[in-house]
Each structure stands twice: as structure tokens, then as C-alpha cells.
Design a protein around this motif. Structure first.
Motif, short mmCIF file in Angstrom:
data_model
loop_
_atom_site.label_atom_id
_atom_site.label_comp_id
_atom_site.label_asym_id
_atom_site.label_seq_id
_atom_site.Cartn_x
_atom_site.Cartn_y
_atom_site.Cartn_z
N MET A 1 1.04 -1.15 0.00
CA MET A 1 -0.03 0.25 0.08
C MET A 1 1.01 1.20 -0.06
O MET A 1 1.89 1.21 0.70
CB MET A 1 -0.91 -0.18 1.36
N CYS A 2 0.50 2.41 -0.66
CA CYS A 2 1.22 3.40 -0.73
C CYS A 2 0.18 4.88 -0.47
O CYS A 2 -0.77 4.78 -1.28
CB CYS A 2 1.88 3.68 -2.27
N LEU A 3 0.60 5.52 0.42
CA LEU A 3 -0.06 6.91 0.56
C LEU A 3 0.48 7.74 0.32
O LEU A 3 1.64 8.19 0.72
CB LEU A 3 -0.82 6.88 2.07
N ARG A 4 0.13 8.75 -0.84
CA ARG A 4 0.76 9.79 -1.45
C ARG A 4 0.22 10.82 -0.79
O ARG A 4 -0.80 11.34 -0.80
CB ARG A 4 0.53 9.93 -2.96
N LEU A 5 1.09 11.48 0.15
CA LEU A 5 0.61 12.87 1.11
C LEU A 5 0.79 14.03 0.27
O LEU A 5 1.93 14.27 -0.43
CB LEU A 5 1.54 12.82 2.35
N PHE A 6 -0.07 14.89 0.08
CA PHE A 6 0.22 15.94 -0.46
C PHE A 6 0.54 17.10 0.36
O PHE A 6 1.35 16.81 1.32
CB PHE A 6 -1.29 16.54 -1.37
N ASN A 7 0.14 18.44 0.44
CA ASN A 7 0.70 19.47 1.29
C ASN A 7 0.52 19.42 2.53
O ASN A 7 -0.54 19.98 3.04
CB ASN A 7 0.62 21.02 0.68
N VAL A 8 0.99 18.50 3.36
CA VAL A 8 0.49 18.30 4.94
C VAL A 8 0.91 19.70 5.69
O VAL A 8 2.23 20.18 5.62
CB VAL A 8 1.01 17.11 5.47
N GLU A 54 -4.85 5.83 9.69
CA GLU A 54 -5.22 4.81 10.66
C GLU A 54 -6.42 3.84 9.80
O GLU A 54 -6.44 2.77 9.85
CB GLU A 54 -6.28 5.51 11.81
N GLN A 55 -7.06 4.48 8.86
CA GLN A 55 -7.93 3.84 7.97
C GLN A 55 -7.23 2.82 7.01
O GLN A 55 -7.82 1.64 6.80
CB GLN A 55 -8.90 4.88 6.93
N ALA A 56 -6.15 3.42 6.80
CA ALA A 56 -5.36 2.26 5.67
C ALA A 56 -4.72 1.15 6.52
O ALA A 56 -4.59 0.07 5.99
CB ALA A 56 -3.97 3.25 5.09
N ALA A 57 -4.31 1.24 7.87
CA ALA A 57 -3.92 0.30 8.43
C ALA A 57 -4.89 -0.72 8.94
O ALA A 57 -4.62 -1.85 9.01
CB ALA A 57 -3.37 0.73 10.13
N GLN A 58 -5.93 -0.45 8.66
CA GLN A 58 -7.27 -1.25 9.06
C GLN A 58 -7.82 -1.98 7.53
O GLN A 58 -8.51 -2.85 7.52
CB GLN A 58 -8.42 -0.42 9.65
N LEU A 59 -7.17 -1.69 6.57
CA LEU A 59 -7.62 -2.00 5.41
C LEU A 59 -7.55 -3.60 5.11
O LEU A 59 -6.21 -4.08 5.44
CB LEU A 59 -6.92 -1.52 4.38
N THR A 60 -8.59 -4.30 4.91
CA THR A 60 -8.50 -5.73 4.56
C THR A 60 -8.78 -6.01 3.04
O THR A 60 -8.81 -7.52 2.78
CB THR A 60 -9.45 -6.34 5.54
N VAL A 61 -8.81 -5.34 2.24
CA VAL A 61 -8.88 -5.57 0.74
C VAL A 61 -7.64 -5.85 0.31
O VAL A 61 -6.50 -5.30 0.58
CB VAL A 61 -9.53 -4.26 0.24
N PRO A 62 -7.65 -7.16 -0.18
CA PRO A 62 -6.19 -7.47 -0.68
C PRO A 62 -5.71 -6.62 -2.14
O PRO A 62 -6.59 -6.18 -2.86
CB PRO A 62 -6.62 -9.09 -1.19
N GLY A 63 -4.44 -7.06 -2.14
CA GLY A 63 -3.96 -6.22 -3.50
C GLY A 63 -3.24 -4.89 -3.05
O GLY A 63 -3.13 -4.55 -1.91
N PHE A 64 -2.48 -4.46 -4.08
CA PHE A 64 -1.79 -3.16 -3.84
C PHE A 64 -2.47 -1.90 -4.21
O PHE A 64 -3.04 -1.94 -5.13
CB PHE A 64 -0.43 -3.46 -4.66
N HIS A 65 -2.45 -1.05 -3.11
CA HIS A 65 -3.22 0.18 -3.49
C HIS A 65 -2.26 1.61 -3.24
O HIS A 65 -1.62 1.67 -2.66
CB HIS A 65 -4.54 -0.07 -2.58
N ILE A 66 -2.67 2.28 -4.20
CA ILE A 66 -1.86 3.80 -4.05
C ILE A 66 -3.27 4.68 -3.52
O ILE A 66 -4.44 4.62 -4.38
CB ILE A 66 -1.23 4.12 -5.18
N PHE A 67 -3.03 5.67 -2.71
CA PHE A 67 -4.17 6.62 -2.08
C PHE A 67 -3.27 7.91 -2.11
O PHE A 67 -2.35 8.11 -1.56
CB PHE A 67 -4.74 6.24 -0.73
N ASN A 68 -4.11 8.84 -2.87
CA ASN A 68 -3.67 10.22 -2.85
C ASN A 68 -4.32 10.92 -1.45
O ASN A 68 -5.66 10.70 -1.19
CB ASN A 68 -3.88 10.89 -4.05
N ILE A 69 -3.84 11.36 -0.54
CA ILE A 69 -4.33 12.05 0.71
C ILE A 69 -3.80 13.48 0.54
O ILE A 69 -2.80 14.02 0.84
CB ILE A 69 -3.48 11.14 1.90
#
Length: 144
Positions: A1-8, A54-69
Motif C-alpha cells: 500500500m502507498c499513501l501519497r501525501l500532498f501538502n501536509v 489509521e483507515q489504511a492500517a485497518q484495510l483488509t482489501v487484498p492487493g496493492f493500493h495507491i491512495f492520494n491523501i
């Protein structure tokens, strides 16, 4: 899983980042130097990033995911400056410096995947985030 953080942004952030840099210039009444005042950016408050993690850590959907945050909202850099001036009750002089070669003029997160798969949506608007930073700054200035 990859979370791409924008301007935090958020309280305690290093002043080399745009939001604390703008705020520092406002509160210290120093000129602001902007490379690209018309650039569009996506600002996301740190608490919303924590929720996404936190939501990503609880994800149970299989596979590789990329999320823009990010917020999913386009904000011009000068709009950020004007909003910060409004929240902090101060104005700042500014000038334009030359932009760095290759710097993007628009960087906005497409957050649909995070909304659908993580069931995540940012909750803190840019104005509200700046108000929270201002409240912490004001507490730090109180000698009592």
C-alpha cells in the motif's frame, strides 16, 4: 500500500514548509518571498492525514493500493496567504522570486480512491486548520 501525501500542514511543522513560512512572516512582520504565487496546491491538515493512516492500517482489501491523501481542493498560493492574513489579523508584504526549474504549477490530489476504498474524507478545511494553528500560537504567546 502507498499513501501519497500532498501538502501536509499543522502545528509544530518545520518553518521551511509553505504554511509555517507564511505564518512566521505574518507574526514576525517580515516580507514574504514567493516563487509561484499563482500555483495551485492541495493543503491537507495533519489530523486528516492521521485518520487516513489509521483507515489504511485497518484495510483488509487484498492487493496493492495507491491512495492520494489531500483535500482534493485547489488553492492558489496567494489565496493561502490572504486566508492566513485574515486568520492571524496581520498583513505581509511579499515579492516574487524566480521559480525553480521544473516546479509544477498545479498539484491537486484526486482522493476518490481513498474515499471509496478507505472510506476516508478530509474533515478540516484550510481555514479551520489555520484557525487551529492560530489558537495554538496564541496559547504559546500567553505568558500566564
Amino acid at each position: 500500500m502507498c499513501l501519497r501525501l500532498f501538502n501536509v500542514y499543522g502545528p509544530g511543522q518545520h518553518p521551511s514548509f509553505l504554511v509555517p513560512y507564511v505564518i512566521s512572516c505574518l507574526v514576525h512582520q517580515q516580507p514574504l518571498v514567493l516563487r509561484m504565487p499563482e500555483a495551485l496546491r492541495d493543503f491537507i491538515y495533519v489530523a486528516d492525514v492521521v485518520t487516513a493512516l489509521e483507515q489504511a492500517a485497518q484495510l483488509t482489501v487484498p492487493g496493492f493500493h495507491i491512495f492520494n491523501i489531500g483535500s482534493g481542493q485547489a488553492v492558489q498560493v496567494m489565496e493561502l496567504v490572504q486566508l492566513a492574513e485574515s486568520v492571524f489579523g496581520a498583513a505581509v508584504e511579499w515579492e516574487i522570486a524566480s521559480a525553480e526549474s521544473g516546479e509544477l504549477t498545479t498539484m491537486i490530489a484526486d482522493i476518490r480512491q481513498a474515499q471509496q476504498v478507505l472510506n476516508w474524507t478530509p474533515q478540516v478545511s484550510l481555514r479551520e486548520g489555520l484557525l487551529q494553528i492560530h489558537a495554538q500560537w496564541a496559547l504559546a504567546q500567553d505568558p500566564a
